[in-house]
Design a protein around this motif. Structure first.
Motif, PDB file in Angstrom:
ATOM      1  N   SER A   1      39.598   4.163 -23.575  1.00  0.00           N
ATOM      2  CA  SER A   1      39.440   5.605 -23.454  1.00  0.00           C
ATOM      3  C   SER A   1      38.190   5.903 -22.637  1.00  0.00           C
ATOM      4  O   SER A   1      37.342   5.028 -22.411  1.00  0.00           O
ATOM      5  CB  SER A   1      39.306   6.241 -24.839  1.00  0.00           C
ATOM      6  N   GLU A   2      38.060   7.133 -22.206  1.00  0.00           N
ATOM      7  CA  GLU A   2      36.859   7.533 -21.468  1.00  0.00           C
ATOM      8  C   GLU A   2      35.603   7.294 -22.308  1.00  0.00           C
ATOM      9  O   GLU A   2      34.571   6.853 -21.794  1.00  0.00           O
ATOM     10  CB  GLU A   2      36.960   9.012 -21.079  1.00  0.00           C
ATOM     11  N   GLU A   3      35.702   7.552 -23.613  1.00  0.00           N
ATOM     12  CA  GLU A   3      34.553   7.379 -24.500  1.00  0.00           C
ATOM     13  C   GLU A   3      34.151   5.918 -24.648  1.00  0.00           C
ATOM     14  O   GLU A   3      32.987   5.603 -24.909  1.00  0.00           O
ATOM     15  CB  GLU A   3      34.862   7.971 -25.879  1.00  0.00           C
ATOM     16  N   ASP A   4      35.119   5.010 -24.510  1.00  0.00           N
ATOM     17  CA  ASP A   4      34.845   3.576 -24.664  1.00  0.00           C
ATOM     18  C   ASP A   4      34.628   2.869 -23.335  1.00  0.00           C
ATOM     19  O   ASP A   4      34.560   1.633 -23.285  1.00  0.00           O
ATOM     20  CB  ASP A   4      36.027   2.896 -25.380  1.00  0.00           C
ATOM     21  N   TRP A   5      34.488   3.621 -22.255  1.00  0.00           N
ATOM     22  CA  TRP A   5      34.430   3.000 -20.935  1.00  0.00           C
ATOM     23  C   TRP A   5      33.111   2.268 -20.705  1.00  0.00           C
ATOM     24  O   TRP A   5      33.091   1.079 -20.382  1.00  0.00           O
ATOM     25  CB  TRP A   5      34.645   4.069 -19.858  1.00  0.00           C
TER      26      TRP A   5
ATOM     27  N   ASP B   1      44.263   8.020 -13.979  1.00  0.00           N
ATOM     28  CA  ASP B   1      44.093   8.427 -15.372  1.00  0.00           C
ATOM     29  C   ASP B   1      44.048   7.234 -16.324  1.00  0.00           C
ATOM     30  O   ASP B   1      44.023   7.416 -17.546  1.00  0.00           O
ATOM     31  CB  ASP B   1      45.205   9.391 -15.798  1.00  0.00           C
ATOM     32  N   GLN B   2      44.023   6.028 -15.796  1.00  0.00           N
ATOM     33  CA  GLN B   2      44.005   4.828 -16.630  1.00  0.00           C
ATOM     34  C   GLN B   2      42.678   4.097 -16.485  1.00  0.00           C
ATOM     35  O   GLN B   2      42.113   4.025 -15.396  1.00  0.00           O
ATOM     36  CB  GLN B   2      45.135   3.867 -16.226  1.00  0.00           C
TER      37      GLN B   2
ATOM     38  N   THR C   1      40.228  -1.573 -28.978  1.00  0.00           N
ATOM     39  CA  THR C   1      39.343  -1.400 -27.835  1.00  0.00           C
ATOM     40  C   THR C   1      38.396  -2.586 -27.763  1.00  0.00           C
ATOM     41  O   THR C   1      38.454  -3.503 -28.589  1.00  0.00           O
ATOM     42  CB  THR C   1      38.568  -0.078 -27.941  1.00  0.00           C
TER      43      THR C   1
ATOM     44  N   ARG D   1      43.758  -1.188 -22.851  1.00  0.00           N
ATOM     45  CA  ARG D   1      43.519   0.200 -22.449  1.00  0.00           C
ATOM     46  C   ARG D   1      42.227   0.699 -23.083  1.00  0.00           C
ATOM     47  O   ARG D   1      41.970   0.483 -24.270  1.00  0.00           O
ATOM     48  CB  ARG D   1      44.681   1.095 -22.890  1.00  0.00           C
TER      49      ARG D   1
END
Length: 265
Positions: free
Chosen positions: A28-32, A150-151, A2, A26
Protein backbone atom coordinates in the motif's frame (compact mmCIF):
# COMPACT_ATOMS: atom_id res chain seq x y z
CA UNK A 1 0.57 -9.49 3.84
CA UNK A 2 3.15 -6.71 3.65
CA UNK A 3 6.88 -6.30 4.14
CA UNK A 4 8.30 -4.89 7.34
CA UNK A 5 11.28 -2.61 7.91
CA UNK A 6 13.74 -4.83 9.80
CA UNK A 7 15.77 -7.97 9.22
CA UNK A 8 13.42 -10.00 11.40
CA UNK A 9 10.37 -8.77 9.48
CA UNK A 10 11.94 -9.24 6.06
CA UNK A 11 13.59 -12.65 6.47
CA UNK A 12 10.36 -14.68 6.13
CA UNK A 13 9.90 -13.21 2.65
CA UNK A 14 13.51 -13.52 1.48
CA UNK A 15 14.89 -16.09 -0.96
CA UNK A 16 17.95 -17.62 0.65
CA UNK A 17 18.35 -20.57 -1.69
CA UNK A 18 16.67 -22.37 -4.57
CA UNK A 19 15.73 -21.07 -8.03
CA UNK A 20 15.70 -17.35 -8.66
CA UNK A 21 12.29 -15.72 -8.32
CA UNK A 22 10.89 -12.24 -8.04
CA UNK A 23 8.86 -13.00 -4.92
CA UNK A 24 6.62 -9.94 -5.21
CA UNK A 25 4.16 -8.62 -2.62
CA UNK A 26 1.59 -5.88 -3.12
CA UNK A 27 2.31 -2.81 -1.00
CA UNK A 28 0.00 0.00 0.00
CA UNK A 29 1.04 3.63 -0.24
CA UNK A 30 1.38 3.68 3.56
CA UNK A 31 3.74 0.68 3.50
CA UNK A 32 5.85 1.92 0.59
CA UNK A 33 8.71 3.76 2.36
CA UNK A 34 10.10 3.68 5.89
CA UNK A 35 8.26 6.31 7.91
CA UNK A 36 11.09 7.27 10.30
CA UNK A 37 14.40 7.25 8.40
CA UNK A 38 17.77 8.07 9.95
CA UNK A 39 18.32 11.11 7.76
CA UNK A 40 21.67 11.93 9.35
CA UNK A 41 23.17 8.67 8.07
CA UNK A 42 21.84 9.37 4.59
CA UNK A 43 23.18 12.92 4.55
CA UNK A 44 26.61 11.78 5.71
CA UNK A 45 26.83 9.08 3.04
CA UNK A 46 25.96 11.41 0.18
CA UNK A 47 28.30 14.10 1.54
CA UNK A 48 31.20 11.63 1.60
CA UNK A 49 30.45 9.91 -1.70
CA UNK A 50 29.14 12.41 -4.28
CA UNK A 51 29.59 9.76 -6.99
CA UNK A 52 26.69 7.91 -5.36
CA UNK A 53 24.31 10.08 -7.43
CA UNK A 54 24.24 9.99 -11.23
CA UNK A 55 21.54 11.16 -13.63
CA UNK A 56 21.58 10.80 -17.41
CA UNK A 57 19.78 13.52 -19.42
CA UNK A 58 16.96 11.17 -20.47
CA UNK A 59 15.95 10.69 -16.82
CA UNK A 60 15.65 14.34 -15.86
CA UNK A 61 11.86 14.55 -16.29
CA UNK A 62 11.39 11.39 -14.23
CA UNK A 63 13.78 12.79 -11.62
CA UNK A 64 11.60 15.86 -11.18
CA UNK A 65 8.43 13.75 -11.05
CA UNK A 66 9.91 11.50 -8.38
CA UNK A 67 10.96 14.40 -6.17
CA UNK A 68 7.45 15.84 -6.37
CA UNK A 69 5.95 12.43 -5.57
CA UNK A 70 7.82 12.19 -2.26
CA UNK A 71 7.19 15.84 -1.44
CA UNK A 72 10.75 17.07 -1.92
CA UNK A 73 11.79 20.30 -3.61
CA UNK A 74 14.73 19.49 -5.87
CA UNK A 75 15.96 16.40 -7.67
CA UNK A 76 16.95 12.80 -7.15
CA UNK A 77 19.68 13.45 -4.60
CA UNK A 78 17.44 15.71 -2.54
CA UNK A 79 14.80 12.99 -2.43
CA UNK A 80 17.30 10.25 -1.51
CA UNK A 81 18.80 12.36 1.27
CA UNK A 82 15.42 12.74 2.96
CA UNK A 83 14.22 9.11 2.91
CA UNK A 84 15.86 5.82 3.94
CA UNK A 85 15.66 4.14 0.56
CA UNK A 86 18.16 4.34 -2.29
CA UNK A 87 16.51 5.33 -5.57
CA UNK A 88 17.01 4.10 -9.13
CA UNK A 89 15.11 5.25 -12.22
CA UNK A 90 14.55 3.03 -15.25
CA UNK A 91 13.46 4.54 -18.55
CA UNK A 92 12.88 3.52 -22.17
CA UNK A 93 14.20 5.41 -25.16
CA UNK A 94 11.27 4.11 -27.25
CA UNK A 95 8.13 2.11 -26.57
CA UNK A 96 9.64 -1.18 -27.76
CA UNK A 97 13.11 -0.53 -26.33
CA UNK A 98 14.37 -2.22 -23.14
CA UNK A 99 14.36 -0.44 -19.81
CA UNK A 100 17.73 1.04 -18.89
CA UNK A 101 19.13 2.37 -15.63
CA UNK A 102 19.33 6.10 -16.32
CA UNK A 103 19.46 7.62 -12.83
CA UNK A 104 20.47 6.49 -9.37
CA UNK A 105 21.08 7.78 -5.85
CA UNK A 106 22.65 4.82 -4.08
CA UNK A 107 24.19 5.60 -0.69
CA UNK A 108 24.19 2.00 0.59
CA UNK A 109 25.10 -0.37 -2.26
CA UNK A 110 25.51 -4.11 -1.73
CA UNK A 111 28.78 -4.95 -3.48
CA UNK A 112 28.19 -2.96 -6.69
CA UNK A 113 29.09 0.45 -8.06
CA UNK A 114 26.49 2.72 -9.65
CA UNK A 115 28.95 3.94 -12.29
CA UNK A 116 29.33 0.35 -13.57
CA UNK A 117 25.58 0.00 -14.17
CA UNK A 118 24.55 3.38 -15.57
CA UNK A 119 22.95 3.22 -19.01
CA UNK A 120 22.71 -0.57 -19.03
CA UNK A 121 19.62 -2.65 -19.73
CA UNK A 122 18.21 -4.90 -17.02
CA UNK A 123 19.88 -8.10 -18.18
CA UNK A 124 23.29 -6.43 -18.22
CA UNK A 125 22.65 -4.76 -14.86
CA UNK A 126 21.99 -8.21 -13.38
CA UNK A 127 24.75 -10.00 -15.28
CA UNK A 128 26.73 -10.94 -12.12
CA UNK A 129 23.70 -12.87 -10.81
CA UNK A 130 24.06 -16.44 -12.03
CA UNK A 131 20.88 -17.66 -13.71
CA UNK A 132 19.20 -14.26 -14.12
CA UNK A 133 19.17 -14.31 -17.93
CA UNK A 134 17.85 -17.87 -18.05
CA UNK A 135 15.44 -17.87 -15.10
CA UNK A 136 14.20 -14.33 -14.56
CA UNK A 137 14.84 -11.98 -17.48
CA UNK A 138 11.67 -12.74 -19.48
CA UNK A 139 9.44 -12.56 -16.41
CA UNK A 140 11.00 -9.32 -15.20
CA UNK A 141 10.66 -7.70 -18.61
CA UNK A 142 6.96 -8.68 -18.76
CA UNK A 143 6.35 -7.37 -15.25
CA UNK A 144 8.00 -4.05 -16.03
CA UNK A 145 5.99 -3.62 -19.22
CA UNK A 146 2.65 -4.36 -17.56
CA UNK A 147 3.19 -2.54 -14.24
CA UNK A 148 0.45 0.06 -13.70
CA UNK A 149 0.91 3.43 -11.96
CA UNK A 150 -1.63 2.47 -9.28
CA UNK A 151 0.40 -0.57 -8.22
CA UNK A 152 3.33 -0.84 -5.83
CA UNK A 153 5.18 -4.13 -5.46
CA UNK A 154 7.88 -5.08 -2.97
CA UNK A 155 10.37 -7.89 -2.60
CA UNK A 156 13.32 -8.86 -0.40
CA UNK A 157 16.91 -9.93 -0.99
CA UNK A 158 19.06 -11.35 1.78
CA UNK A 159 22.83 -11.72 2.08
CA UNK A 160 25.29 -13.06 4.64
CA UNK A 161 28.08 -10.53 5.11
CA UNK A 162 31.14 -10.07 7.28
CA UNK A 163 30.46 -6.58 8.68
CA UNK A 164 27.65 -4.17 9.49
CA UNK A 165 28.61 -1.46 6.99
CA UNK A 166 25.56 0.07 5.34
CA UNK A 167 27.76 0.89 2.36
CA UNK A 168 28.95 -2.66 1.67
CA UNK A 169 31.85 -2.62 -0.76
CA UNK A 170 34.37 -4.97 0.86
CA UNK A 171 37.87 -4.59 -0.60
CA UNK A 172 39.26 -7.77 0.96
CA UNK A 173 38.99 -11.25 -0.54
CA UNK A 174 36.43 -13.70 0.89
CA UNK A 175 39.32 -15.64 2.44
CA UNK A 176 40.37 -12.53 4.37
CA UNK A 177 36.83 -11.39 5.23
CA UNK A 178 35.88 -14.69 6.85
CA UNK A 179 39.27 -15.77 8.20
CA UNK A 180 39.03 -17.14 11.74
CA UNK A 181 35.27 -17.62 11.56
CA UNK A 182 33.93 -20.38 13.79
CA UNK A 183 30.63 -21.58 15.22
CA UNK A 184 31.68 -19.98 18.51
CA UNK A 185 32.15 -16.47 17.10
CA UNK A 186 29.70 -16.53 14.15
CA UNK A 187 27.05 -14.70 16.18
CA UNK A 188 29.33 -11.67 16.37
CA UNK A 189 31.23 -12.07 13.08
CA UNK A 190 28.37 -12.69 10.64
CA UNK A 191 25.60 -10.26 9.72
CA UNK A 192 22.31 -10.64 7.87
CA UNK A 193 21.82 -7.91 5.28
CA UNK A 194 18.33 -7.51 3.83
CA UNK A 195 17.32 -5.27 0.96
CA UNK A 196 13.68 -4.19 1.01
CA UNK A 197 13.04 -3.35 -2.63
CA UNK A 198 10.01 -1.80 -4.30
CA UNK A 199 8.87 -1.09 -7.85
CA UNK A 200 6.28 1.39 -9.07
CA UNK A 201 5.61 3.30 -12.29
CA UNK A 202 5.73 7.09 -12.29
CA UNK A 203 2.38 8.10 -13.83
CA UNK A 204 3.46 11.15 -15.87
CA UNK A 205 6.73 10.02 -17.44
CA UNK A 206 6.05 6.28 -17.39
CA UNK A 207 9.49 5.65 -15.88
CA UNK A 208 9.86 2.92 -13.28
CA UNK A 209 11.17 3.73 -9.83
CA UNK A 210 13.15 1.04 -8.02
CA UNK A 211 13.83 1.62 -4.32
CA UNK A 212 16.25 -0.25 -2.04
CA UNK A 213 16.08 -0.01 1.75
CA UNK A 214 18.97 -1.71 3.59
CA UNK A 215 18.69 -3.36 7.01
CA UNK A 216 21.56 -5.13 8.81
CA UNK A 217 21.55 -7.27 11.96
CA UNK A 218 24.19 -9.38 13.68
CA UNK A 219 23.49 -13.10 13.46
CA UNK A 220 23.59 -13.37 17.24
CA UNK A 221 20.72 -10.90 17.62
CA UNK A 222 18.22 -12.93 15.61
CA UNK A 223 15.36 -14.92 17.08
CA UNK A 224 15.32 -18.71 16.84
CA UNK A 225 12.62 -18.44 14.18
CA UNK A 226 14.86 -16.23 12.07
CA UNK A 227 17.86 -18.50 12.64
CA UNK A 228 15.85 -21.49 11.47
CA UNK A 229 15.22 -19.66 8.23
CA UNK A 230 18.86 -18.64 7.86
CA UNK A 231 20.14 -22.16 8.60
CA UNK A 232 18.88 -23.38 5.23
CA UNK A 233 20.70 -20.67 3.31
CA UNK A 234 22.37 -21.80 0.11
CA UNK A 235 21.65 -25.49 0.61
CA UNK A 236 20.44 -25.79 -2.98
CA UNK A 237 21.79 -22.64 -4.62
CA UNK A 238 23.50 -23.02 -7.97
CA UNK A 239 27.25 -23.37 -7.78
CA UNK A 240 27.80 -20.05 -9.51
CA UNK A 241 25.51 -18.17 -7.15
CA UNK A 242 26.97 -20.07 -4.19
CA UNK A 243 30.44 -18.85 -5.14
CA UNK A 244 29.34 -15.29 -5.97
CA UNK A 245 28.03 -14.88 -2.44
CA UNK A 246 31.27 -16.32 -0.99
CA UNK A 247 29.17 -19.02 0.67
CA UNK A 248 31.94 -21.68 0.74
CA UNK A 249 33.77 -19.54 3.31
CA UNK A 250 30.93 -19.35 5.84
CA UNK A 251 27.99 -21.66 4.93
CA UNK A 252 29.04 -24.76 6.95
CA UNK A 253 29.88 -22.65 10.00
CA UNK A 254 26.64 -20.69 9.63
CA UNK A 255 24.65 -23.93 9.56
CA UNK A 256 26.45 -25.27 12.66
CA UNK A 257 25.86 -22.05 14.58
CA UNK A 258 22.16 -21.92 13.71
CA UNK A 259 21.66 -25.58 14.62
CA UNK A 260 23.32 -25.12 18.01
CA UNK A 261 21.30 -21.99 18.83
CA UNK A 262 18.00 -23.47 17.72
CA UNK A 263 18.59 -26.51 19.97
CA UNK A 264 19.28 -24.42 23.07
CA UNK A 265 16.55 -24.15 25.68
Amino acid sequence: MTLGFSVEALLPHARLSGPLRMGLHRLSEEDWLQSSPDVALRQAAFDEFPQAVQVLPEAEDAEAELAAMVGISGGLEDAARDIWEDLCILTKAEADAPYRLTAGAVAFPTDWHLSDKMGLGLTDVHAPIHGYAEQLAIGVDHFMTTLRPDQIFGRTNCFIVGNSDLRYLPPASPEARFAGLSAENAGQRLYIRCERQSLRRLPQTGAILFTIGVYVEALGMLSKEALAKVSSAFTDASQGEHDRRAAPFYAPILADYCTQKCQEE
